[in-house]
Design a protein around this motif. Structure first.
Motif, PDB file in Angstrom:
ATOM      1  N   SER A 159      -9.459  -2.127  13.438  1.00  0.00           N
ATOM      2  CA  SER A 159      -8.611  -2.750  12.437  1.00  0.00           C
ATOM      3  C   SER A 159      -8.767  -2.403  10.950  1.00  0.00           C
ATOM      4  O   SER A 159      -7.673  -2.698  10.192  1.00  0.00           O
ATOM      5  N   ASP A 160      -9.827  -1.996  10.392  1.00  0.00           N
ATOM      6  CA  ASP A 160      -9.734  -1.697   9.133  1.00  0.00           C
ATOM      7  C   ASP A 160      -8.762  -0.226   8.850  1.00  0.00           C
ATOM      8  O   ASP A 160      -8.255  -0.306   7.667  1.00  0.00           O
ATOM      9  N   ARG A 163      -5.351  -1.467   8.332  1.00  0.00           N
ATOM     10  CA  ARG A 163      -5.203  -2.083   7.103  1.00  0.00           C
ATOM     11  C   ARG A 163      -5.274  -1.318   5.998  1.00  0.00           C
ATOM     12  O   ARG A 163      -4.332  -1.195   4.891  1.00  0.00           O
ATOM     13  N   THR A 167      -1.698  -0.900   3.852  1.00  0.00           N
ATOM     14  CA  THR A 167      -1.932  -1.009   2.304  1.00  0.00           C
ATOM     15  C   THR A 167      -1.768   0.029   1.482  1.00  0.00           C
ATOM     16  O   THR A 167      -1.006  -0.134   0.504  1.00  0.00           O
TER      17      THR A 167
END
Length: 267
Positions: A159-160, A163, A167
């Motif tokens: 998940s990171d 992101r 981003t």
């Protein structure tokens, strides 16, 4: 004036490390100068277009570059580079003649938050990464079709990492650590997926040896084909690489401030 990267170096040296600006000869091609700077710093953001200033421009997005021209700026593109803003385009001089310009201004970069080796699992490493890089732009790829990508890859993704891609988008941390927009599968036979890499040919991977991708360790496959394993997620790994001078793959020895070089083409 012949425009080359050496010419750009000379012009920036004349302006110095602080705030400064210069009007350039009218026969200089402002787009050529923009292209040279984009090759160096990545995709610019547009502060002024056809004489109209983007209403969202503030100190965090390079407003200091517009101060010398008051209301005479016609088109200004800007880059965040470490602790400096760099801008170019055109502006009217005091006689009303539109001329190419080059301008620099000091950029406030948030102090990196210290990273302790024993921090607990509650740290939001993506928020930490945004702080370290001074990132102020909106999400670059918010509409990523992760379900389709994960279906092609045959696995869910951390998940990171998702992101990070949403981003920051296409580009590199400190213009050095390239973030893959989709993991490379070149080392799949070794149980590795590649999520980033450097110009020194180090490959940053996960070892996908469990059902929970958020628990996959980071593995660095070095240029000499050796593997080094880190028990952390990708965002934490990048944070530590950026600011921990004792990390085995540290970038803190080479860069005093940290940023993300966006490779996205400007409109």
């Amino acid at each position: 004036m012949e425009l080359t990267q050496a010419t750009v170096n000379d012009l920036l040296a004349q302006l110095g490390p602080g705030d400064g600006y210069m009007y350039l000869p009218t026969d200089l091609d402002p787009q050529a100068l923009t292209d040279l700077l984009a090759n160096r710093y990545g995709a610019p953001c547009t502060l002024v277009l056809d004489g109209f200033t983007d209403p969202t421009v503030d100190d965090s997005r390079g407003a200091a570059l517009l101060v010398p021209f008051e209301d005479r700026a016609v088109k200004i593109r800007a880059w965040a580079y470490g602790d400096q803003w760099v801008g170019t385009g055109t502006a009217r001089d005091v006689e009303g003649v539109e001329r190419p310009v080059l301008v620099v201004a000091h950029r406030e970069v948030p102090e990196p938050v210290a990273v302790a080796p024993d921090e607990d699992d509650d740290v939001d490493w993506m928020e930490r990464l945004i702080q370290i890089t001074g990132w102020t732009q909106p999400a670059q790829r918010p509409g990523m079709d992760w379900a389709n990508m994960e279906s092609r890859l045959g696995t869910a993704l951390p998940s990171d990492y998702k992101r990070m891609v949403e981003t920051f988008g296409v580009g590199a941390f400190d213009g050095y650590l390239d973030l893959n927009q989709e993991p490379w599968t070149h080392l799949r036979e070794d149980g590795l997926l590649i999520w980033a890499g450097t110009e020194h040919e180090d490959l940053y991977c996960w070892r996908f040896d469990g059902d929970d991708p958020d628990r996959w360790p980071v593995v660095v496959r070095s240029f000499d084909n050796e593997d080094v394993t880190f028990d952390c997620q990708a965002a934490e790994f990048v944070c530590r690489v950026l600011i921990d001078p004792h990390h085995p793959f540290t970038m803190a020895r080479y860069f005093d401030t940290h940023w993300f070089m966006n490779y996205r083409k400007s409109d």
